[in-house]
Design a protein around this motif. Sequence first.
Motif, PDB file in Angstrom:
ATOM      1  N   LEU A  54       0.640  -1.008   0.014  1.00 40.61           N
ATOM      2  CA  LEU A  54      -0.251   0.095   0.039  1.00 40.61           C
ATOM      3  C   LEU A  54       0.632   1.285  -0.161  1.00 40.61           C
ATOM      4  O   LEU A  54       1.454   1.603   1.032  1.00 40.61           O
ATOM      5  N   HIS A  55       0.971   1.850  -1.012  1.00 38.34           N
ATOM      6  CA  HIS A  55       1.882   3.046  -1.226  1.00 38.34           C
ATOM      7  C   HIS A  55       1.172   4.320  -1.417  1.00 38.34           C
ATOM      8  O   HIS A  55       1.087   5.110  -0.706  1.00 38.34           O
ATOM      9  N   LYS A  56       0.456   4.470  -2.962  1.00 40.53           N
ATOM     10  CA  LYS A  56      -0.222   5.646  -3.131  1.00 40.53           C
ATOM     11  C   LYS A  56      -1.741   5.260  -2.348  1.00 40.53           C
ATOM     12  O   LYS A  56      -2.406   4.417  -2.868  1.00 40.53           O
ATOM     13  N   LEU A  57      -1.927   6.347  -1.623  1.00 41.44           N
ATOM     14  CA  LEU A  57      -3.253   6.334  -0.833  1.00 41.44           C
ATOM     15  C   LEU A  57      -4.259   7.381  -1.147  1.00 41.44           C
ATOM     16  O   LEU A  57      -5.235   7.602  -0.253  1.00 41.44           O
ATOM     17  N   GLY A  58      -4.224   8.044  -2.217  1.00 43.74           N
ATOM     18  CA  GLY A  58      -4.963   8.988  -2.341  1.00 43.74           C
ATOM     19  C   GLY A  58      -6.426   8.773  -2.436  1.00 43.74           C
ATOM     20  O   GLY A  58      -7.261   9.668  -2.419  1.00 43.74           O
ATOM     21  N   TYR A  59      -6.544   7.372  -2.563  1.00 47.10           N
ATOM     22  CA  TYR A  59      -8.068   7.035  -2.650  1.00 47.10           C
ATOM     23  C   TYR A  59      -8.853   6.742  -1.409  1.00 47.10           C
ATOM     24  O   TYR A  59      -9.915   6.558  -1.267  1.00 47.10           O
ATOM     25  N   VAL A  60      -8.074   6.909  -0.455  1.00 49.93           N
ATOM     26  CA  VAL A  60      -8.548   6.561   1.098  1.00 49.93           C
ATOM     27  C   VAL A  60      -9.651   7.523   1.392  1.00 49.93           C
ATOM     28  O   VAL A  60     -10.844   7.583   2.059  1.00 49.93           O
ATOM     29  N   MET A  61      -9.673   8.997   0.979  1.00 49.66           N
ATOM     30  CA  MET A  61     -10.462   9.925   1.313  1.00 49.66           C
ATOM     31  C   MET A  61     -12.059   9.434   0.568  1.00 49.66           C
ATOM     32  O   MET A  61     -12.941   9.803   1.288  1.00 49.66           O
ATOM     33  N   THR A  62     -11.649   9.168  -0.703  1.00 48.31           N
ATOM     34  CA  THR A  62     -12.983   8.720  -1.570  1.00 48.31           C
ATOM     35  C   THR A  62     -13.589   7.530  -0.770  1.00 48.31           C
ATOM     36  O   THR A  62     -14.773   7.522  -0.848  1.00 48.31           O
ATOM     37  N   ASN A  63     -12.818   6.743  -0.538  1.00 43.96           N
ATOM     38  CA  ASN A  63     -13.591   5.568   0.264  1.00 43.96           C
ATOM     39  C   ASN A  63     -14.362   5.969   1.559  1.00 43.96           C
ATOM     40  O   ASN A  63     -15.404   5.598   1.608  1.00 43.96           O
ATOM     41  N   THR A  64     -13.570   6.937   2.323  1.00 43.07           N
ATOM     42  CA  THR A  64     -14.274   7.315   3.217  1.00 43.07           C
ATOM     43  C   THR A  64     -15.722   8.020   3.233  1.00 43.07           C
ATOM     44  O   THR A  64     -16.686   7.862   3.843  1.00 43.07           O
ATOM     45  N   HIS A  65     -15.488   8.771   2.354  1.00 42.27           N
ATOM     46  CA  HIS A  65     -16.649   9.651   1.511  1.00 42.27           C
ATOM     47  C   HIS A  65     -17.924   8.678   1.037  1.00 42.27           C
ATOM     48  O   HIS A  65     -19.051   8.636   1.617  1.00 42.27           O
ATOM     49  N   ASP A  66     -17.451   8.049   0.243  1.00 43.92           N
ATOM     50  CA  ASP A  66     -18.459   7.081  -0.315  1.00 43.92           C
ATOM     51  C   ASP A  66     -18.932   6.266   0.656  1.00 43.92           C
ATOM     52  O   ASP A  66     -20.406   5.767   0.450  1.00 43.92           O
ATOM     53  N   ARG A  67     -18.223   5.453   1.480  1.00 48.66           N
ATOM     54  CA  ARG A  67     -18.738   4.355   2.308  1.00 48.66           C
ATOM     55  C   ARG A  67     -18.960   4.729   3.756  1.00 48.66           C
ATOM     56  O   ARG A  67     -19.818   3.935   4.338  1.00 48.66           O
ATOM     57  N   GLU A  68     -18.594   5.641   4.011  1.00 46.51           N
ATOM     58  CA  GLU A  68     -18.863   6.035   5.732  1.00 46.51           C
ATOM     59  C   GLU A  68     -19.817   7.405   5.919  1.00 46.51           C
ATOM     60  O   GLU A  68     -20.507   7.420   6.669  1.00 46.51           O
ATOM     61  N   LEU A  69     -19.690   8.349   4.850  1.00 42.06           N
ATOM     62  CA  LEU A  69     -20.223   9.695   4.954  1.00 42.06           C
ATOM     63  C   LEU A  69     -21.241  10.042   4.222  1.00 42.06           C
ATOM     64  O   LEU A  69     -21.837  11.140   4.363  1.00 42.06           O
ATOM     65  N   ALA A  70     -21.723   9.257   3.185  1.00 40.79           N
ATOM     66  CA  ALA A  70     -22.663   9.444   2.195  1.00 40.79           C
ATOM     67  C   ALA A  70     -24.195   9.756   2.920  1.00 40.79           C
ATOM     68  O   ALA A  70     -25.067  10.463   2.437  1.00 40.79           O
ATOM     69  N   ASP A  71     -24.317   9.251   4.180  1.00 36.14           N
ATOM     70  CA  ASP A  71     -25.675   9.141   4.671  1.00 36.14           C
ATOM     71  C   ASP A  71     -25.495   9.921   6.174  1.00 36.14           C
ATOM     72  O   ASP A  71     -26.500   9.567   6.925  1.00 36.14           O
ATOM     73  N   VAL A  72     -24.616  10.881   6.161  1.00 31.02           N
ATOM     74  CA  VAL A  72     -24.667  11.641   7.438  1.00 31.02           C
ATOM     75  C   VAL A  72     -25.970  12.504   7.504  1.00 31.02           C
ATOM     76  O   VAL A  72     -26.442  12.955   6.349  1.00 31.02           O
ATOM     77  N   ALA A  73     -26.480  12.639   8.961  1.00 30.09           N
ATOM     78  CA  ALA A  73     -27.593  13.489   9.060  1.00 30.09           C
ATOM     79  C   ALA A  73     -27.200  14.737   9.241  1.00 30.09           C
ATOM     80  O   ALA A  73     -26.223  15.068  10.103  1.00 30.09           O
ATOM     81  N   VAL A  74     -27.917  15.763   8.961  1.00 30.19           N
ATOM     82  CA  VAL A  74     -27.701  17.284   9.108  1.00 30.19           C
ATOM     83  C   VAL A  74     -29.054  17.871   9.759  1.00 30.19           C
ATOM     84  O   VAL A  74     -29.983  17.760   9.028  1.00 30.19           O
TER      85      VAL A  74
END
Length: 286
Positions: free
Chosen positions: A144-164
Amino acid sequence: MEPLDAAADVHALIRDVLPALAPSAWFDSGTSEVVLPVGRSEARASSWTVLERCAREPRSAWPRVVDEWVREVGDRAFLAVGEMELFGDVRELLRLRIVPKLAPRDREGLVVVPAGDHFDAMVMIEHPRYGGPLTKARAGLLGLHKLGYVMTNTHDRELADVAVRDQPLLPGRNVRVVTKPGSRYVSALLSEVDQFLPWPNKHGALVGVPCHSTLLLYPITSSAVREVLPVFADVVREMHADADDPCAPGVYWSHGERRLTPLPATSNVTGEFATLLHVLDGSDLR
Protein backbone atom coordinates in the motif's frame (compact mmCIF):
# COMPACT_ATOMS: atom_id res chain seq x y z
CA MET A 1 27.05 6.72 11.78
CA GLU A 2 24.15 7.70 9.52
CA PRO A 3 21.95 4.87 8.12
CA LEU A 4 22.86 5.65 4.52
CA ASP A 5 26.56 5.30 5.34
CA ALA A 6 25.93 1.66 6.18
CA ALA A 7 23.77 0.93 3.11
CA ALA A 8 26.34 -0.75 0.83
CA ASP A 9 27.64 -3.17 3.46
CA VAL A 10 24.23 -3.92 4.98
CA HIS A 11 22.66 -4.58 1.58
CA ALA A 12 25.52 -6.95 0.81
CA LEU A 13 24.82 -8.81 4.08
CA ILE A 14 21.13 -9.04 3.17
CA ARG A 15 21.98 -10.61 -0.20
CA ASP A 16 24.30 -13.08 1.57
CA VAL A 17 21.74 -14.32 4.11
CA LEU A 18 18.63 -14.45 1.90
CA PRO A 19 19.47 -17.81 0.24
CA ALA A 20 19.67 -19.51 3.65
CA LEU A 21 16.89 -17.69 5.52
CA ALA A 22 14.41 -16.98 2.71
CA PRO A 23 15.42 -18.91 -0.43
CA SER A 24 12.55 -17.60 -2.56
CA ALA A 25 13.16 -13.95 -1.62
CA TRP A 26 15.33 -11.49 -3.48
CA PHE A 27 16.72 -8.01 -2.93
CA ASP A 28 15.48 -5.24 -5.24
CA SER A 29 18.43 -2.83 -5.42
CA GLY A 30 16.34 -0.27 -7.30
CA THR A 31 13.94 0.24 -4.38
CA SER A 32 16.17 -1.12 -1.58
CA GLU A 33 13.48 -3.64 -0.66
CA VAL A 34 13.42 -7.33 0.14
CA VAL A 35 10.76 -9.01 -2.01
CA LEU A 36 9.18 -12.11 -0.51
CA PRO A 37 6.92 -14.24 -2.74
CA VAL A 38 4.19 -15.92 -0.67
CA GLY A 39 1.78 -18.09 -2.60
CA ARG A 40 0.40 -16.07 -5.50
CA SER A 41 1.27 -12.81 -3.76
CA GLU A 42 4.40 -11.00 -2.72
CA ALA A 43 5.33 -8.76 0.19
CA ARG A 44 7.97 -6.06 0.21
CA ALA A 45 10.02 -4.70 3.09
CA SER A 46 12.16 -1.58 2.91
CA SER A 47 15.70 -1.96 4.22
CA TRP A 48 15.56 1.41 5.99
CA THR A 49 14.64 -0.18 9.34
CA VAL A 50 17.65 -2.49 9.34
CA LEU A 51 19.90 0.36 8.19
CA GLU A 52 18.79 2.41 11.19
CA ARG A 53 19.40 -0.53 13.52
CA CYS A 54 22.86 -1.20 12.13
CA ALA A 55 23.81 2.48 12.33
CA ARG A 56 23.30 2.26 16.10
CA GLU A 57 25.44 -0.87 16.50
CA PRO A 58 29.16 -1.61 16.04
CA ARG A 59 30.04 -3.10 12.66
CA SER A 60 30.77 -6.47 14.27
CA ALA A 61 27.09 -6.75 15.27
CA TRP A 62 25.70 -6.12 11.78
CA PRO A 63 25.48 -9.79 10.67
CA ARG A 64 23.37 -10.59 13.75
CA VAL A 65 21.15 -7.51 13.24
CA VAL A 66 20.60 -8.34 9.57
CA ASP A 67 19.88 -12.00 10.37
CA GLU A 68 17.24 -11.02 12.96
CA TRP A 69 15.66 -8.48 10.62
CA VAL A 70 15.37 -10.88 7.68
CA ARG A 71 13.72 -13.50 9.94
CA GLU A 72 11.37 -10.83 11.31
CA VAL A 73 10.45 -9.66 7.81
CA GLY A 74 9.79 -13.22 6.71
CA ASP A 75 7.44 -13.81 9.63
CA ARG A 76 5.60 -10.56 8.98
CA ALA A 77 5.32 -11.35 5.28
CA PHE A 78 3.38 -14.54 5.93
CA LEU A 79 1.12 -12.66 8.36
CA ALA A 80 0.59 -9.89 5.81
CA VAL A 81 -0.34 -12.26 3.02
CA GLY A 82 -2.64 -14.06 5.43
CA GLU A 83 -4.32 -10.70 6.04
CA MET A 84 -4.62 -10.11 2.31
CA GLU A 85 -6.41 -13.43 1.94
CA LEU A 86 -8.57 -12.63 4.98
CA PHE A 87 -9.47 -9.10 3.89
CA GLY A 88 -9.59 -9.60 0.14
CA ASP A 89 -8.61 -6.30 -1.45
CA VAL A 90 -7.49 -4.41 1.65
CA ARG A 91 -7.58 -1.14 -0.29
CA GLU A 92 -11.36 -1.31 -0.13
CA LEU A 93 -11.18 -1.23 3.66
CA LEU A 94 -8.97 1.84 4.07
CA ARG A 95 -10.54 4.90 5.69
CA LEU A 96 -9.34 8.32 6.91
CA ARG A 97 -9.86 9.28 10.53
CA ILE A 98 -9.16 12.79 11.82
CA VAL A 99 -7.65 12.91 15.31
CA PRO A 100 -6.20 15.69 17.50
CA LYS A 101 -2.53 16.31 16.70
CA LEU A 102 -0.50 13.31 17.88
CA ALA A 103 2.72 13.53 19.84
CA PRO A 104 5.78 12.52 17.77
CA ARG A 105 6.22 9.25 19.68
CA ASP A 106 2.53 8.34 19.16
CA ARG A 107 2.63 8.90 15.40
CA GLU A 108 5.89 7.03 14.88
CA GLY A 109 5.34 4.00 12.69
CA LEU A 110 1.77 4.96 11.69
CA VAL A 111 0.53 6.18 8.31
CA VAL A 112 -0.39 9.69 9.45
CA VAL A 113 -0.25 13.08 7.73
CA PRO A 114 -0.93 16.55 9.17
CA ALA A 115 -4.45 17.89 8.74
CA GLY A 116 -3.73 21.54 9.54
CA ASP A 117 -2.08 22.81 12.71
CA HIS A 118 -4.30 21.07 15.25
CA PHE A 119 -5.30 17.69 13.80
CA ASP A 120 -3.79 14.68 12.04
CA ALA A 121 -5.28 12.42 9.37
CA MET A 122 -4.75 8.76 10.26
CA VAL A 123 -5.28 5.94 7.76
CA MET A 124 -7.35 3.09 9.22
CA ILE A 125 -8.25 -0.44 8.18
CA GLU A 126 -12.00 -0.68 8.74
CA HIS A 127 -12.63 -4.20 9.93
CA PRO A 128 -14.69 -5.19 13.00
CA ARG A 129 -12.12 -7.68 14.28
CA TYR A 130 -8.78 -7.15 12.53
CA GLY A 131 -8.90 -3.43 11.81
CA GLY A 132 -7.09 -0.50 13.38
CA PRO A 133 -4.54 2.15 12.44
CA LEU A 134 -2.46 1.31 9.39
CA THR A 135 1.22 1.04 10.31
CA LYS A 136 4.01 1.87 7.90
CA ALA A 137 5.33 -1.67 8.20
CA ARG A 138 1.92 -3.17 7.44
CA ALA A 139 1.45 -0.79 4.51
CA GLY A 140 4.81 -1.78 3.05
CA LEU A 141 4.18 -5.49 3.36
CA LEU A 142 0.69 -5.15 1.87
CA GLY A 143 2.02 -3.06 -1.01
CA LEU A 144 0.00 0.00 0.00
CA HIS A 145 1.94 3.00 -1.27
CA LYS A 146 -0.22 5.60 -3.05
CA LEU A 147 -3.21 6.20 -0.78
CA GLY A 148 -4.99 9.08 -2.48
CA TYR A 149 -8.17 7.03 -2.77
CA VAL A 150 -8.61 6.71 1.02
CA MET A 151 -10.62 9.92 1.38
CA THR A 152 -12.88 8.83 -1.49
CA ASN A 153 -13.45 5.52 0.31
CA THR A 154 -14.34 7.39 3.47
CA HIS A 155 -16.78 9.71 1.74
CA ASP A 156 -18.49 7.07 -0.35
CA ARG A 157 -18.72 4.29 2.24
CA GLU A 158 -18.95 6.09 5.57
CA LEU A 159 -20.18 9.65 5.08
CA ALA A 160 -22.72 9.57 2.25
CA ASP A 161 -25.57 9.17 4.75
CA VAL A 162 -24.63 11.62 7.50
CA ALA A 163 -27.63 13.41 9.00
CA VAL A 164 -27.73 17.21 9.20
CA ARG A 165 -30.17 18.99 11.52
CA ASP A 166 -30.53 22.28 13.41
CA GLN A 167 -30.95 22.12 17.16
CA PRO A 168 -31.78 24.96 19.61
CA LEU A 169 -28.79 26.28 21.55
CA LEU A 170 -30.17 29.59 22.86
CA PRO A 171 -33.54 31.26 22.23
CA GLY A 172 -33.54 32.03 18.52
CA ARG A 173 -30.02 30.57 18.06
CA ASN A 174 -29.54 27.11 16.57
CA VAL A 175 -26.48 24.89 16.29
CA ARG A 176 -26.10 22.76 13.17
CA VAL A 177 -25.44 19.10 13.97
CA VAL A 178 -23.71 16.84 11.43
CA THR A 179 -23.84 13.31 12.74
CA LYS A 180 -23.88 9.59 12.12
CA PRO A 181 -24.33 7.65 15.36
CA GLY A 182 -21.67 5.02 15.88
CA SER A 183 -19.44 6.30 13.08
CA ARG A 184 -15.72 6.77 13.61
CA TYR A 185 -15.29 9.03 10.58
CA VAL A 186 -17.62 12.06 10.71
CA SER A 187 -14.63 13.99 12.08
CA ALA A 188 -13.07 13.57 8.62
CA LEU A 189 -15.50 16.30 7.46
CA LEU A 190 -13.70 18.84 9.62
CA SER A 191 -11.94 20.30 6.59
CA GLU A 192 -15.21 20.50 4.63
CA VAL A 193 -17.54 22.31 7.01
CA ASP A 194 -18.37 24.96 4.39
CA GLN A 195 -20.68 22.49 2.63
CA PHE A 196 -22.91 22.46 5.71
CA LEU A 197 -23.09 26.24 6.17
CA PRO A 198 -25.36 28.87 4.57
CA TRP A 199 -23.93 30.58 1.52
CA PRO A 200 -22.43 33.14 1.33
CA ASN A 201 -20.59 32.52 4.58
CA LYS A 202 -18.40 35.58 4.95
CA HIS A 203 -17.34 35.24 8.58
CA GLY A 204 -16.97 31.49 9.00
CA ALA A 205 -18.35 29.41 11.83
CA LEU A 206 -17.76 28.09 15.32
CA VAL A 207 -16.82 24.43 15.04
CA GLY A 208 -16.72 21.65 17.59
CA VAL A 209 -15.83 18.00 17.07
CA PRO A 210 -16.51 16.52 20.51
CA CYS A 211 -16.63 12.95 19.21
CA HIS A 212 -15.81 11.20 15.97
CA SER A 213 -19.48 10.72 15.10
CA THR A 214 -20.55 14.37 15.37
CA LEU A 215 -19.64 17.88 14.22
CA LEU A 216 -21.26 20.96 15.76
CA LEU A 217 -21.40 24.17 13.67
CA TYR A 218 -22.61 27.69 14.37
CA PRO A 219 -22.49 30.03 11.34
CA ILE A 220 -21.24 33.48 12.36
CA THR A 221 -23.61 36.08 10.96
CA SER A 222 -23.88 38.63 13.76
CA SER A 223 -22.45 39.86 17.04
CA ALA A 224 -24.74 37.35 18.79
CA VAL A 225 -21.76 34.98 18.53
CA ARG A 226 -20.48 36.68 21.73
CA GLU A 227 -23.34 35.13 23.71
CA VAL A 228 -23.28 31.88 21.77
CA LEU A 229 -19.58 31.08 22.21
CA PRO A 230 -19.60 30.21 25.97
CA VAL A 231 -22.71 28.05 25.61
CA PHE A 232 -21.37 26.36 22.48
CA ALA A 233 -18.09 25.63 24.30
CA ASP A 234 -19.96 24.10 27.27
CA VAL A 235 -21.92 21.79 24.97
CA VAL A 236 -18.76 20.65 23.14
CA ARG A 237 -16.93 20.02 26.42
CA GLU A 238 -19.83 18.06 27.93
CA MET A 239 -20.32 15.93 24.81
CA HIS A 240 -16.60 15.19 24.71
CA ALA A 241 -16.60 14.11 28.36
CA ASP A 242 -19.58 11.78 27.81
CA ALA A 243 -18.50 10.34 24.44
CA ASP A 244 -17.55 6.70 23.88
CA ASP A 245 -15.24 7.82 21.06
CA PRO A 246 -14.10 11.35 22.05
CA CYS A 247 -12.24 13.59 19.62
CA ALA A 248 -11.48 17.18 20.73
CA PRO A 249 -12.88 19.14 23.71
CA GLY A 250 -12.27 22.65 22.34
CA VAL A 251 -13.93 25.14 20.02
CA TYR A 252 -12.44 26.34 16.73
CA TRP A 253 -13.17 29.17 14.36
CA SER A 254 -13.33 27.89 10.79
CA HIS A 255 -12.44 30.67 8.35
CA GLY A 256 -10.38 31.58 5.32
CA GLU A 257 -8.75 28.76 3.39
CA ARG A 258 -9.98 25.94 5.63
CA ARG A 259 -8.19 27.49 8.59
CA LEU A 260 -9.06 26.44 12.13
CA THR A 261 -8.23 28.83 14.96
CA PRO A 262 -8.67 27.59 18.57
CA LEU A 263 -10.93 29.82 20.67
CA PRO A 264 -11.25 30.21 24.44
CA ALA A 265 -14.49 29.16 26.06
CA THR A 266 -15.49 32.78 26.73
CA SER A 267 -16.08 35.82 24.58
CA ASN A 268 -12.82 37.35 25.92
CA VAL A 269 -10.87 36.65 22.76
CA THR A 270 -7.87 38.25 21.08
CA GLY A 271 -6.33 38.35 17.64
CA GLU A 272 -8.26 37.93 14.42
CA PHE A 273 -11.44 36.76 16.13
CA ALA A 274 -11.50 39.84 18.36
CA THR A 275 -11.18 41.98 15.23
CA LEU A 276 -14.11 40.12 13.70
CA LEU A 277 -16.23 40.77 16.79
CA HIS A 278 -15.52 44.50 16.54
CA VAL A 279 -16.59 44.44 12.89
CA LEU A 280 -19.79 42.61 13.80
CA ASP A 281 -20.50 45.03 16.66
CA GLY A 282 -20.49 47.87 14.16
CA SER A 283 -22.63 46.11 11.56
CA ASP A 284 -26.36 46.18 11.08
CA LEU A 285 -26.65 42.43 11.67
CA ARG A 286 -28.01 41.31 15.02
